[in-house]
Design a protein around this motif. Structure first.
Motif, PDB file in Angstrom:
ATOM      1  N   PHE A  90       1.066  -1.349  -2.526  1.00  0.00           N
ATOM      2  CA  PHE A  90       1.296  -0.052  -1.915  1.00  0.00           C
ATOM      3  C   PHE A  90       2.344   0.698  -2.733  1.00  0.00           C
ATOM      4  CE2 PHE A  90      -0.187  -2.744   1.599  1.00  0.00           C
ATOM      5  CZ  PHE A  90      -1.285  -1.997   1.990  1.00  0.00           C
ATOM      6  N   THR A 115       3.439   6.086   0.588  1.00  0.00           N
ATOM      7  CA  THR A 115       3.116   5.204   1.705  1.00  0.00           C
ATOM      8  C   THR A 115       4.349   5.073   2.590  1.00  0.00           C
ATOM      9  OG1 THR A 115       1.532   3.962   0.360  1.00  0.00           O
ATOM     10  CG2 THR A 115       2.352   2.880   2.342  1.00  0.00           C
ATOM     11  N   GLY A 139      -0.423   8.339   5.896  1.00  0.00           N
ATOM     12  CA  GLY A 139      -1.132   8.105   4.656  1.00  0.00           C
ATOM     13  C   GLY A 139      -0.691   6.810   4.014  1.00  0.00           C
ATOM     14  N   TYR A 177      -1.149   4.558   0.562  1.00  0.00           N
ATOM     15  CA  TYR A 177      -1.564   4.697  -0.827  1.00  0.00           C
ATOM     16  C   TYR A 177      -1.536   3.334  -1.505  1.00  0.00           C
ATOM     17  CZ  TYR A 177      -0.850   9.690  -0.027  1.00  0.00           C
ATOM     18  OH  TYR A 177      -0.917  10.981   0.462  1.00  0.00           O
ATOM     19  N   GLN A 225     -11.128   6.803   4.079  1.00  0.00           N
ATOM     20  CA  GLN A 225     -10.665   6.489   2.730  1.00  0.00           C
ATOM     21  C   GLN A 225     -10.967   7.660   1.816  1.00  0.00           C
ATOM     22  OE1 GLN A 225     -11.941   2.715   1.161  1.00  0.00           O
ATOM     23  NE2 GLN A 225     -10.973   3.029  -0.828  1.00  0.00           N
ATOM     24  N   ASP A 278      -6.699   9.787  -4.129  1.00  0.00           N
ATOM     25  CA  ASP A 278      -5.283  10.137  -4.091  1.00  0.00           C
ATOM     26  C   ASP A 278      -5.124  11.648  -4.187  1.00  0.00           C
ATOM     27  OD1 ASP A 278      -2.467   9.887  -4.213  1.00  0.00           O
ATOM     28  OD2 ASP A 278      -2.556   9.995  -6.402  1.00  0.00           O
ATOM     29  N   THR A 334      -5.982   4.739  -4.478  1.00  0.00           N
ATOM     30  CA  THR A 334      -6.843   5.190  -3.385  1.00  0.00           C
ATOM     31  C   THR A 334      -5.994   5.244  -2.124  1.00  0.00           C
ATOM     32  OG1 THR A 334      -8.889   4.758  -2.149  1.00  0.00           O
ATOM     33  CG2 THR A 334      -7.614   2.839  -2.838  1.00  0.00           C
ATOM     34  N   ARG A 335      -6.389   6.061  -1.156  1.00  0.00           N
ATOM     35  CA  ARG A 335      -5.556   6.211   0.039  1.00  0.00           C
ATOM     36  C   ARG A 335      -6.386   6.122   1.299  1.00  0.00           C
ATOM     37  NH1 ARG A 335      -4.858  12.164   1.994  1.00  0.00           N
ATOM     38  NH2 ARG A 335      -6.405  13.294   0.766  1.00  0.00           N
ATOM     39  N   TYR A 347      -6.326   7.677   5.079  1.00  0.00           N
ATOM     40  CA  TYR A 347      -5.736   8.767   5.854  1.00  0.00           C
ATOM     41  C   TYR A 347      -6.026   8.506   7.321  1.00  0.00           C
ATOM     42  CZ  TYR A 347      -4.656  13.561   7.318  1.00  0.00           C
ATOM     43  OH  TYR A 347      -4.124  14.674   7.928  1.00  0.00           O
TER      44      TYR A 347
END
Length: 416
Positions: free
Chosen positions: A257, A261, A280, A282, A305, A308, A316-317, A319
């Motif tokens: 992470f 984040t 969020g 990340y 998903q 970024d 990738t994040r 949300y």
């Protein structure tokens, strides 16, 4: 009914997708819904003086998570039990079959047992709250690698939390079958070397069944009875499955992470007038296109998903948007996220403790300068800073010279 006249339990249960209370088929469009199933309508939680036959306490739940790979569904059910009924009791679920693991020939019968103590504590002037844990049903670790599995646990009263292997009275026929694994009770971590020599085979699944206990950090009174830091107050069960997978040559998961984040172990008040909670997560990874997330969230949360939003190609994040109301729950809720790469190996978790219908109870500075204030639901906890000692959070050198210690040495009194 007033909060102090009842106790609330939020129970998350997980099933293989399409076999649980969500029904078949179960899809993301069912998140936030309850789909009563004839299979689970008449299976109820039980407590010491009998079965809870109210339909609110059967195994049906509000769906919160659906995953295709691995295939599982997870949901939440809320129990409201009057404190006048049984202030101290055991809540249990019996005879539910668990999936086969590497040591099984037939499906095993599961027992879930929660030891509950809802008496009023003198330090918070509130009913005791049991420990809370969150986990996906699946933890993927790489064969032939040393792995430490972190188990997300919190205590709403800021008690000390410890994890232990469940015994047969706690888990029935479905106790832990991990070979050569070490449990750090204080840190709530499991360490193992998943080699063939130690009994681990790629493609196999192994059970983990734990009990999470809470202990007061210092002597308190619960129902006017003294409880020492060595005495547990209540217990919560946790069960999940470890999958052994063949991965890359390196034992590094290459998932972590990164900035933006939320910080680890964050506690967030979520007052009733807040329209929604945004979060969020990340994750930096070698292959964003083949990395996914596993989640354990509360009712009222949706997630997606996304790439970024800061242009990082290797990030990738996830949300999250949550709208949790006091009708859904009040008090602490644990939201946790894990990354999972294309091999099926999972990362360490990142969790947020959300205090629903809470506020900043430390805003009035209720603790002394030698104490740290911890925000609790409708209360607070004052913990001595490093180098200071109770009863009055004085420096350790002063404490050793105090009359309380002299009395202990003279066996005139005992300070808990």
């Amino acid at each position: 009914m007033d909060f102090l006249q009842q106790i609330q339990f939020i129970c998350r249960t997980t099933w293989e997708k399409n076999t649980g209370p969500c029904g078949n088929p179960c899809s993301s469009s069912d998140i936030g819904k309850t789909k009563p199933s004839s299979i689970y309508d008449n299976i109820f939680w039980q407590y010491d003086n009998g079965t809870i036959t109210d339909t609110k306490y059967n195994l049906n739940y509000v769906l919160t998570t659906v995953s295709n790979t691995p295939s599982y569904e997870q949901g939440e059910n809320k129990f409201l039990i009057p404190l006048s009924n049984i202030p101290r009791f055991t809540l249990r679920l019996n005879n539910i079959s668990w999936i086969l693991t590497g040591t099984d020939k037939t499906p095993m019968s599961v027992v879930l047992k929660i030891a509950v103590n809802t008496y009023i504590r003198n330090d918070t002037n509130m009913p005791n709250a049991s420990p809370i844990s969150a986990s996906p049903p699946y933890i993927g670790i790489q064969h032939s690698c040393q792995t430490v599995i972190k188990i997300p646990v919190i205590d709403p009263d800021d008690d000390r939390v410890a994890c232990r292997w469940a015994e047969s009275k706690d888990c029935g026929q479905s106790c832990t079958d991990l070979p050569h694994a070490e449990l750090n009770q204080k840190a709530c971590t499991i360490e193992l070397y998943a080699s063939t020599r130690n009994g681990y085979q790629p493609g196999q699944r192994y059970r983990v069944t734990l009990m999470v206990d809470d202990f007061p950090r210092y002597g308190i009174f619960v129902n006017n009875k003294a409880v020492t830091p060595q005495q547990k107050i209540s217990s919560t069960p946790l069960q999940f499955t470890i999958h052994i997978v063949n991965g890359p040559t390196s034992c590094d998961t290459n998932m972590k992470f990164v900035s933006l984040t939320v910080p680890e172990n964050l506690r967030v008040p979520y007052p009733t007038n807040m329209p929604q909670l945004l979060n969020g997560v990340y994750l930096e990874t070698l292959d964003v296109n083949n990395t996914s997330f596993l989640v354990s969230l509360s009712k009222g949360c949706t997630y997606q998903q996304l790439p970024d939003d800061n242009g990082r190609k290797n990030v990738t994040r996830l949300y999250e948007i949550c709208k949790v109301t006091p009708r859904d729950m009040i008090g602490d809720a644990l939201f946790c996220v894990w990354g999972m790469n294309n091999y099926g190996i999972t990362s360490q978790p990142r969790c947020v403790d959300v205090i629903v219908a809470g506020r900043n109870e430390c805003s009035t500075s209720p603790c002394t300068g030698n104490e740290t204030c911890y925000n609790l639901f409708m209360s607070h906890s004052c913990r001595c800073k490093n180098g200071y000692k109770r009863p009055f959070c004085i420096q350790v050198v002063q404490w050793l010279l105090s009359s309380e210690v002299k009395d202990i040495l003279n066996k005139k009194s005992i300070y808990l």
